[in-house]
Design a protein around this motif. Structure first.
Motif, mmCIF file in Angstrom:
data_model
loop_
_atom_site.group_PDB
_atom_site.id
_atom_site.type_symbol
_atom_site.label_atom_id
_atom_site.label_comp_id
_atom_site.label_asym_id
_atom_site.label_seq_id
_atom_site.Cartn_x
_atom_site.Cartn_y
_atom_site.Cartn_z
ATOM 1 N N ASP A 103 -10.065 -5.213 8.557
ATOM 2 C CA ASP A 103 -9.331 -4.869 7.338
ATOM 3 C C ASP A 103 -10.180 -3.998 6.413
ATOM 4 O O ASP A 103 -9.809 -2.860 6.108
ATOM 5 N N MET A 130 0.813 -1.223 0.000
ATOM 6 C CA MET A 130 0.000 0.000 0.000
ATOM 7 C C MET A 130 0.843 1.268 0.000
ATOM 8 O O MET A 130 0.388 2.328 -0.423
ATOM 9 N N CYS A 173 10.967 4.077 5.720
ATOM 10 C CA CYS A 173 11.420 3.214 6.816
ATOM 11 C C CYS A 173 10.683 1.885 6.766
ATOM 12 O O CYS A 173 9.457 1.850 6.578
HETATM 13 N N1 LIG Z 1 -6.735 2.305 2.657
HETATM 14 C C1 LIG Z 1 -6.713 1.219 1.931
HETATM 15 O O1 LIG Z 1 -7.525 1.051 1.055
HETATM 16 C C2 LIG Z 1 -5.677 0.165 2.197
HETATM 17 C C3 LIG Z 1 -5.352 -0.792 1.226
HETATM 18 C C4 LIG Z 1 -4.356 -1.736 1.522
HETATM 19 C C5 LIG Z 1 -3.742 -1.730 2.761
HETATM 20 N N2 LIG Z 1 -4.109 -0.791 3.681
HETATM 21 C C6 LIG Z 1 -3.476 -0.780 5.025
HETATM 22 O O2 LIG Z 1 -2.098 -0.456 4.878
HETATM 23 C C7 LIG Z 1 -1.345 -1.151 5.869
HETATM 24 C C8 LIG Z 1 -0.236 -1.932 5.190
HETATM 25 O O3 LIG Z 1 -0.813 -2.860 4.312
HETATM 26 P P1 LIG Z 1 0.047 -3.506 3.135
HETATM 27 O O4 LIG Z 1 -0.898 -4.228 2.267
HETATM 28 O O5 LIG Z 1 0.942 -2.496 2.517
HETATM 29 O O6 LIG Z 1 0.904 -4.550 3.982
HETATM 30 P P2 LIG Z 1 2.300 -5.191 3.606
HETATM 31 O O7 LIG Z 1 2.443 -6.373 4.479
HETATM 32 O O8 LIG Z 1 2.418 -5.322 2.125
HETATM 33 O O9 LIG Z 1 3.370 -4.050 4.044
HETATM 34 C C9 LIG Z 1 3.628 -3.700 5.368
HETATM 35 C C10 LIG Z 1 5.099 -3.284 5.471
HETATM 36 O O10 LIG Z 1 5.340 -2.798 6.791
HETATM 37 C C11 LIG Z 1 6.608 -3.302 7.228
HETATM 38 N N3 LIG Z 1 6.631 -3.267 8.684
HETATM 39 C C12 LIG Z 1 6.102 -4.139 9.573
HETATM 40 N N4 LIG Z 1 6.315 -3.720 10.833
HETATM 41 C C13 LIG Z 1 7.005 -2.561 10.750
HETATM 42 C C14 LIG Z 1 7.523 -1.657 11.717
HETATM 43 N N5 LIG Z 1 7.350 -1.856 13.016
HETATM 44 N N6 LIG Z 1 8.212 -0.585 11.269
HETATM 45 C C15 LIG Z 1 8.395 -0.369 9.946
HETATM 46 N N7 LIG Z 1 7.915 -1.206 8.970
HETATM 47 C C16 LIG Z 1 7.231 -2.272 9.377
HETATM 48 C C17 LIG Z 1 6.680 -4.699 6.627
HETATM 49 O O11 LIG Z 1 8.029 -5.159 6.564
HETATM 50 C C18 LIG Z 1 6.074 -4.444 5.246
HETATM 51 O O12 LIG Z 1 7.049 -4.073 4.290
HETATM 52 C C19 LIG Z 1 -2.333 -2.032 6.643
HETATM 53 O O13 LIG Z 1 -2.694 -1.402 7.836
HETATM 54 C C20 LIG Z 1 -3.541 -2.115 5.726
HETATM 55 O O14 LIG Z 1 -4.751 -2.254 6.448
HETATM 56 C C21 LIG Z 1 -5.041 0.133 3.413
#
Ligand SMILES: NC(=O)c1ccc[n+]([C@@H]2O[C@H](COP(=O)([O-])OP(=O)(O)OC[C@H]3O[C@@H](n4cnc5c(N)ncnc54)[C@H](O)[C@@H]3O)[C@@H](O)[C@H]2O)c1
Length: 366
Positions: A201, A25, A45
């Motif tokens: 989610d 995301m 980060c």
């Molecule tokens: N608004 C929307 O429509 C939408 C769509 C998709 C995802 N999201 C939200 O975005 C967030 C991320 O989702 P995603 O699909 O990108 O997940 P993802 O698993 O693809 O990415 C998450 C990233 O965060 C990193 N991470 C984990 N813990 C961490 C920390 N303590 N410090 C720094 N980095 C850390 C992981 O290594 C990973 O690269 C979630 O909360 C999800 O609900 C929102």
């Protein structure tokens, strides 16, 4: 001769942004910021350095803006604002840390894991006095903005009945990749990894989507279900125990009744949001499969014949644009920065009530 040249508009105030959590995301955040003049991505980060480096390279973030330690980023980076795009369990700790450091914050949804946590986040935002928004990204859709303005303006009379759904199919369909082998999907299925299931989610999205025009929910009766998905419902470190389907029966503060549901098992629908609002003098209907800038209206003389007309809407500012505009507007902007952490917390309260209702089998007042 007087010059015919238009006076130059002043360059927008620069806003320097850091992104924490550089998974799937985060790319969307980077793309949306890139489209806003004067916004510069200065830091990235991630606990996974290689991922943060690849992200930085892809989005033109300087190599010295790459961090694996968020506290270090807050000390060393010249950022004004932080987009928190980490998994749900890290929304509260990292957003509060950023606010305490005086940064503006755009946090991914769900704002936190429960209402107690999100109340602390909202309190931290008030104390910091910076802009703090939650990315309920479907607020970006112009049709929702138009429907909300018309319902709140009284155009369909008193609201009586609401139908809202958010349907996904990634558990039955490989269009978004194989969930069995992707950590980005597996953490979403596991409570231990901070997931509140489909309700946390994308249920948050549809509760925001429905209540933005329909107003607050007064009470809820919820049924959640987790279907078997793997031997012993486990894949590696992931126990697949988070809910996959949720059905909510709600009463709104204005007296209307509503049915809200969401699932990851909606075979045939990769990502569909639908909303119907029926009032005493008209109705609006939206289906994202038919377009996100168009909705249908049954109003005035059409009520008597139950006829519907398509209404096309002009684009409205997205959350990232509103976030940056609010930062630039200072104190006046903070008040208009919606959806803010208080709103994120209000939605989380509904989610808590759903979990309580599912556990007790009772209707829960909010
Ligand atoms: N608004 C929307 O429509 C939408 C769509 C998709 C995802 N999201 C939200 O975005 C967030 C991320 O989702 P995603 O699909 O990108 O997940 P993802 O698993 O693809 O990415 C998450 C990233 O965060 C990193 N991470 C984990 N813990 C961490 C920390 N303590 N410090 C720094 N980095 C850390 C992981 O290594 C990973 O690269 C979630 O909360 C999800 O609900 C929102």
């Amino acid at each position: 001769m007087p010059s015919r040249r238009k006076p130059k508009t002043p360059a927008p105030k620069p806003v320097r942004v850091a992104i924490v959590g550089t998974g799937g995301m985060a790319n969307r955040h980077a793309e949306l910021y890139r489209q806003i003049p004067g916004v510069e991505l200065v830091a990235a980060c991630d606990v996974d350095r290689a991922r943060a480096e690849a992200f930085a390279q892809k989005h033109g973030i300087p190599a010295d803006g790459v961090y694996t330690d968020f506290a270090k980023l807050l000390r060393a980076s010249p950022c004004d604002a932080v987009s928190n795009v980490t998994p749900d369990a890290f929304h509260a700790p990292l957003s509060i840390q950023a606010l305490k450091a005086g940064k503006h914050g755009l946090c991914e949804k769900p704002l936190g894991l429960d209402h107690a946590e999100t109340r602390r986040m909202a309190a931290a935002a008030r104390k910091a006095g910076t802009v703090a928004m939650v990315n309920f990204s479907y607020r970006d859709w112009s049709a929702l903005q138009a429907i909300a303005a018309r319902v709140l303006g009284g155009e369909i009379g008193e609201l009586r009945h609401v139908e809202a759904s958010y349907l996904q199919t990634w558990l039955t369909c490989p269009l978004w990749g194989d969930w069995r082998t992707s950590p980005g999907w597996l953490w979403r299925l596991s409570q231990k990894h901070g997931s509140k299931g489909v309700l946390g989610d994308v249920g948050v999205h549809i509760v925001d989507f429905a209540t933005y025009p329909a107003g607050p929910i007064k009470s809820v009766f919820a049924k959640l279900k987790t279907f078997p998905k793997a031997p012993k419902n486990r894949i590696g470190e992931y126990h697949l125990d988070a809910n996959d389907s949720a059905v909510l029966q709600v009463e709104f503060a204005n007296g209307a009744l509503g049915a809200i549901h969401t699932t990851r098992w909606a075979t045939g629908h990769p990502n569909r949001l639908a909303l119907k609002l029926h009032g005493t003098r008209g109705a609006f209907s939206f289906d994202s499969d038919l377009g996100t800038d168009t909705y249908r209206a049954c109003l005035g003389p059409d009520v008597a014949t139950a006829a519907w007309k398509d209404v096309k809407t002009a684009p409205t500012p997205n959350n990232h644009q509103r976030f940056i505009a609010a930062i630039r507007a200072g104190a006046a902007g903070r008040a208009a920065a919606q959806p803010d952490f208080d709103r994120g917390s209000e939605i989380q309260r509904v989610l808590d009530a759903c979990f309580e209702s599912d556990a007790t089998g009772r209707t829960v007042r909010i």
